[in-house]
Design an enzyme around this catalytic site. Structure first.
Site, PDB file in Angstrom:
ATOM      1  N   ASP A 191       0.830  -1.212   0.000  1.00 33.42           N
ATOM      2  CA  ASP A 191       0.000   0.000   0.000  1.00 33.42           C
ATOM      3  C   ASP A 191       0.864   1.261   0.000  1.00 33.42           C
ATOM      4  O   ASP A 191       1.966   1.265   0.541  1.00 33.42           O
ATOM      5  CB  ASP A 191      -0.914  -0.013   1.238  1.00 33.42           C
ATOM      6  CG  ASP A 191      -2.066   0.968   1.094  1.00 33.42           C
ATOM      7  OD1 ASP A 191      -2.457   1.285  -0.052  1.00 33.42           O
ATOM      8  OD2 ASP A 191      -2.572   1.427   2.140  1.00 33.42           O
TER       9      ASP A 191
ATOM     10  N   HIS B  24       2.068   3.517  -9.106  1.00 35.52           N
ATOM     11  CA  HIS B  24       1.897   2.080  -9.342  1.00 35.52           C
ATOM     12  C   HIS B  24       3.084   1.526 -10.133  1.00 35.52           C
ATOM     13  O   HIS B  24       3.546   0.418  -9.877  1.00 35.52           O
ATOM     14  CB  HIS B  24       0.586   1.808 -10.071  1.00 35.52           C
ATOM     15  CG  HIS B  24      -0.630   2.149  -9.264  1.00 35.52           C
ATOM     16  ND1 HIS B  24      -0.800   1.721  -7.973  1.00 35.52           N
ATOM     17  CD2 HIS B  24      -1.736   2.896  -9.559  1.00 35.52           C
ATOM     18  CE1 HIS B  24      -1.965   2.173  -7.496  1.00 35.52           C
ATOM     19  NE2 HIS B  24      -2.542   2.891  -8.447  1.00 35.52           N
TER      20      HIS B  24
ATOM     21  N   LEU C 215      10.214 -20.860  -4.847  1.00 35.64           N
ATOM     22  CA  LEU C 215       9.366 -19.853  -4.198  1.00 35.64           C
ATOM     23  C   LEU C 215       7.957 -19.935  -4.784  1.00 35.64           C
ATOM     24  O   LEU C 215       7.783 -19.846  -6.001  1.00 35.64           O
ATOM     25  CB  LEU C 215       9.927 -18.438  -4.442  1.00 35.64           C
ATOM     26  CG  LEU C 215       9.028 -17.273  -4.002  1.00 35.64           C
ATOM     27  CD1 LEU C 215       8.855 -17.245  -2.477  1.00 35.64           C
ATOM     28  CD2 LEU C 215       9.594 -15.926  -4.480  1.00 35.64           C
TER      29      LEU C 215
END
Ligand code: IPE
Ligand code: IPE
Ligand code: MG
Length: 237
Positions: free
Chosen positions: A15, A32, A126
């Site tokens: 965020d 972004h 991962l």
């Protein structure tokens, strides 16, 4: 109960992109884009530290309500970053999965999600999960529907609906639940992220805005995590 130094599953609420851009008097989409670089930083960190699973909250079911130009810009960015990064992620042994309501995305994005998952399905270094059009309540509601379907089909008795039955039907059922949740951007809330899965996660918040994320910030989260006593409702010791 002691806490291992390294979380098995890190969940992140990324965020602060919009505020990062606003502080520079730039449009939110610039934030972004800068945030996409921080995603790479976070993935690198997990690969280096041997964290086996990383779940990133990229776009919530509520984020569809943002202005059209921001949503459109995010969708373009999504496609761009996936196209640019997927081969390298695959080379590094990352298994990619998407959780959330895919039906709301364009066919072009759904196809990319599908092919990224297919390409990387055999990787095990991962587990990288991208929560996109994801909501924790929606996740639990879907699990409830799946249970109802099993009951209606005669495969399951209502008396057999227990925590394990729900847990098996929410997102990421095959992974250990997140043991550490990191949220950047200064707000201390869950914002409808993995509601079921986060029941006993350790929570760690930072004022750092997501595009400013660096390895040192993530290391502070890990250091803090390793000093916590996780009791899971039991007595300390
Ligand atoms: C998080 O950054 C990214 C998404 C929700 C897509 P925000 O866009 O929420 O940034 P702030 O919170 O407005 O600064
Ligand atoms: C949470 O951030 C969702 C993502 C990071 C994708 P929001 O910015 O949407 O959350 P609120 O509005 O501050 O609760
Ligand atoms: Mg926000």
């Amino acid at each position: 109960m002691s806490t291992p130094a390294i979380p098995k599953h890190l969940a992140v609420i990324m965020d602060g992109n919009g505020r990062w851009a606003q502080r520079r008097r730039r449009p939110r989409i610039i934030g972004h884009r800068a945030g996409a670089r921080a995603v790479a930083t976070c993935i690198d960190f997990c690969l280096e530290r041997g964290i086996g699973a990383l779940t990133l909250f990229a776009f919530s079911s509520e984020n569809w309500g943002r202005p059209d130009d921001e949503v459109g810009g995010l969708m373009k960015l999504f496609v761009h970053v996936l196209d640019r990064e997927i081969a390298e992620l695959h080379r590094r042994g990352v298994r990619m999965r998407f959780i959330g309501d895919r039906e709301r995305f364009s066919a072009a994005i759904r196809e990319r999600m599908q092919s990224a998952e297919a390409l990387t399905a055999g990787n095990a270094r991962l587990a990288l999960n991208i929560a996109a059009s994801y909501g924790g309540r929606q996740d639990i509601a879907h699990a409830a529907r799946a249970l109802a379907e099993d009951v209606a089909a005669g495969r399951l008795a209502p008396a057999d609906i227990d925590e394990a039955a729900v847990a098996a039907r929410v997102a990421l059922a095959d992974l250990p639940p997140p043991d550490l949740l990191v949220r950047t951007g200064g707000d201390q809330r869950i914002s409808n992220f993995l509601l079921w899965q986060l029941a006993y996660a350790e929570l760690w918040f930072t004022d750092t805005l997501w595009p400013d994320l660096d390895a040192a910030t993530l290391q502070r989260a890990l250091d803090d995590f390793s000093g916590r006593e996780r009791r899971f409702g039991l007595t300390g010791g």
